[in-house]
Design a protein around this motif. Sequence first.
Motif, short mmCIF file in Angstrom:
data_model
loop_
_atom_site.label_atom_id
_atom_site.label_comp_id
_atom_site.label_asym_id
_atom_site.label_seq_id
_atom_site.Cartn_x
_atom_site.Cartn_y
_atom_site.Cartn_z
N ASN A 1 65.61 35.88 -8.29
CA ASN A 1 64.53 36.60 -7.62
C ASN A 1 65.07 37.78 -6.81
O ASN A 1 64.44 38.85 -6.74
CB ASN A 1 63.75 35.66 -6.70
N THR A 2 66.24 37.60 -6.18
CA THR A 2 66.83 38.67 -5.38
C THR A 2 67.20 39.86 -6.26
O THR A 2 66.90 41.02 -5.93
CB THR A 2 68.07 38.15 -4.64
N LEU A 3 67.84 39.60 -7.37
CA LEU A 3 68.24 40.68 -8.27
C LEU A 3 67.02 41.32 -8.92
O LEU A 3 67.00 42.54 -9.15
CB LEU A 3 69.21 40.14 -9.32
N ALA A 4 66.01 40.51 -9.19
CA ALA A 4 64.76 41.08 -9.74
C ALA A 4 64.09 41.98 -8.71
O ALA A 4 63.51 43.03 -9.07
CB ALA A 4 63.82 39.95 -10.16
N TYR B 1 76.12 31.43 -7.93
CA TYR B 1 75.48 31.22 -6.62
C TYR B 1 75.04 29.76 -6.47
O TYR B 1 75.19 29.16 -5.40
CB TYR B 1 74.29 32.16 -6.49
N ALA B 2 74.53 29.19 -7.56
CA ALA B 2 73.99 27.82 -7.51
C ALA B 2 75.09 26.78 -7.33
O ALA B 2 74.79 25.61 -7.07
CB ALA B 2 73.20 27.53 -8.78
N ARG B 3 76.35 27.17 -7.45
CA ARG B 3 77.44 26.22 -7.21
C ARG B 3 77.61 25.92 -5.72
O ARG B 3 78.30 24.97 -5.36
CB ARG B 3 78.74 26.76 -7.80
N SER B 4 77.03 26.74 -4.86
CA SER B 4 77.06 26.46 -3.43
C SER B 4 76.00 25.42 -3.08
O SER B 4 75.01 25.25 -3.81
CB SER B 4 76.81 27.75 -2.64
N GLU B 5 76.19 24.78 -1.95
CA GLU B 5 75.28 23.71 -1.55
C GLU B 5 73.87 24.24 -1.30
O GLU B 5 73.68 25.25 -0.62
CB GLU B 5 75.81 23.05 -0.26
N ASN B 6 72.87 23.55 -1.85
CA ASN B 6 71.46 23.86 -1.62
C ASN B 6 71.12 25.32 -1.93
O ASN B 6 70.41 26.00 -1.17
CB ASN B 6 71.08 23.55 -0.16
N CYS B 7 71.63 25.80 -3.07
CA CYS B 7 71.40 27.19 -3.48
C CYS B 7 70.84 27.22 -4.90
O CYS B 7 71.60 27.35 -5.87
CB CYS B 7 72.69 27.99 -3.41
N PRO B 8 69.53 27.10 -5.06
CA PRO B 8 68.96 27.15 -6.41
C PRO B 8 69.15 28.51 -7.05
O PRO B 8 69.03 29.55 -6.40
CB PRO B 8 67.48 26.83 -6.18
N ALA B 9 69.46 28.51 -8.35
CA ALA B 9 69.73 29.75 -9.07
C ALA B 9 68.56 30.71 -9.01
O ALA B 9 68.74 31.95 -9.00
CB ALA B 9 70.09 29.44 -10.52
N THR B 10 67.33 30.18 -8.95
CA THR B 10 66.15 31.06 -8.94
C THR B 10 66.13 31.98 -7.74
O THR B 10 65.60 33.09 -7.82
CB THR B 10 64.86 30.22 -8.96
N VAL C 1 78.72 41.81 -14.35
CA VAL C 1 78.32 40.43 -14.62
C VAL C 1 76.80 40.35 -14.69
O VAL C 1 76.11 40.95 -13.85
CB VAL C 1 78.86 39.49 -13.52
N GLY C 2 76.26 39.65 -15.68
CA GLY C 2 74.83 39.56 -15.86
C GLY C 2 74.15 38.70 -14.81
O GLY C 2 74.79 37.84 -14.17
N PRO C 3 72.84 38.91 -14.59
CA PRO C 3 72.13 38.19 -13.53
C PRO C 3 72.15 36.67 -13.69
O PRO C 3 72.22 35.95 -12.69
CB PRO C 3 70.71 38.76 -13.59
N GLU C 4 72.09 36.19 -14.92
CA GLU C 4 72.09 34.74 -15.11
C GLU C 4 73.42 34.13 -14.68
O GLU C 4 73.46 33.06 -14.06
CB GLU C 4 71.80 34.39 -16.58
N VAL C 5 74.52 34.81 -15.00
CA VAL C 5 75.84 34.30 -14.61
C VAL C 5 76.01 34.39 -13.10
O VAL C 5 76.55 33.48 -12.47
CB VAL C 5 76.95 35.07 -15.35
N VAL C 6 75.55 35.49 -12.50
CA VAL C 6 75.62 35.63 -11.05
C VAL C 6 74.85 34.50 -10.39
O VAL C 6 75.32 33.87 -9.43
CB VAL C 6 75.05 36.99 -10.61
N ALA C 7 73.67 34.22 -10.89
CA ALA C 7 72.84 33.17 -10.31
C ALA C 7 73.45 31.78 -10.52
O ALA C 7 73.37 30.92 -9.64
CB ALA C 7 71.44 33.22 -10.91
N GLU C 8 74.07 31.59 -11.67
CA GLU C 8 74.72 30.30 -11.94
C GLU C 8 75.86 30.06 -10.97
O GLU C 8 76.05 28.95 -10.47
CB GLU C 8 75.24 30.28 -13.38
#
Length: 414
Positions: free
Chosen positions: A168-171, A155-164, A146-153
């Motif tokens: 940043n973690t994967l970067a 993750y952002a579905r959880s409360e108070n979890c910005p995709a950035t 799975v690509g980083p953008e999809v992983v981050a998207e």
Amino acid sequence: MILDWPACRNARDLGGLPTLDGGRIRDGALLRSDHHAAMTPADVATVRAAGVSRIVDLRRPAELAEQPSPFAGDPIYTHVSMLMDVTDYEYPADSYGPLLDHNQGRVAAAFRAIAEAPPGGVLVHCRGGRDRTGTLVALALTVAGVGPEVVAEDYARSENCPATTMINTLAHAERAYGGVENYLRGIGVEPHHLDAVRERLREPAFLTETRAGWDAVADWYTEQFRGELAAKIWDRALLAGFAELVSVAPGPVVEVGSGPGATTEFLHGLGVDVSGIDLSPGMVAVARRDHPEIRFQVGSMTDLPVPDASLAGLVAWYSIVNLPDEALPVVFGEFHRVLAPGAPVIVSFQTGDEVRVNKDIAFHRRRPEAVAALLVAAGLEPVLQTVREPAEHPGLVEQVPQAYLVARRPSAGH
């Protein structure tokens, strides 16, 4: 997919996320949530019904003592504390890079807990279902392609979890270690663990392709072949015979690959307690629309969402035609697993040796004796094998003979 678990926050199934090479994550393979301390017995039963074979609890020991898991002591429960008991490093708000740097042995153990889980779904959770859970899930999804953008998207579905934060973690993993897989190998995760996670999470390509193909033609197919069963005398006769077999020991029956639900409806009209399972959400939507009195759900016959030995019968009506040869032993093993002792299964398909592709869907013709041998190899006893000559039906002129097999799971003591 968001999970309806009232006692949990951030509960969802990662199934359906796309991979970079056009694949997708398998439904029910990896789930995530916060802690389970507030679960009622009914909530616990819901988790079990989701097919979970391992729960990976990432909390510290002190958190476990404060909010005990209702699964503690259960064979499916595994505790792997992913953080040291006292965090002695700077913890920025916009990256979990330091978590990866300072908890390497713990991260490796948590990843291995996913890789080594028994067949079934893996449920990962921590206290809030955000930081530790999000990081471990991101590592597993990345390994699965799975690509980083999809992983981050996700993750952002959880409360108070910005995709950035996850970007940043994967970067960080890329800059500091040369990527997630290099990071994991460097902290002691073996190649076979990486392969196991890929195999566990990634849906086989034929399922992805078959689902997409049937989704694209669901409405057309339904209208094109509406009423077809009414013209098939022998098909109706064989299904009626199957219904009589089931009536000896009545119970729930499932049609796998139920499509628009015409065969399911026919059996329902004969008094069979039948429901349908189909890989294609498009087909399931059509079946629910046209047959609201019957239950239809999305699922794969390679991993049926059905408890062991729970069915009085099973129907695979022209649905194994979309399976490659290598999938048949797995599918027939599933048939054996879900059938009650003595319960029958009926299978139909076109005869031959060819694989034909129509509207981007593969259709496999097969020899009856070969399919019968695979059913026997799966532990099912033969009951009936017959072949009829091709016929002409409304909207369809059959090109080859049609085969029908009935088998059953042996009765207890046989």
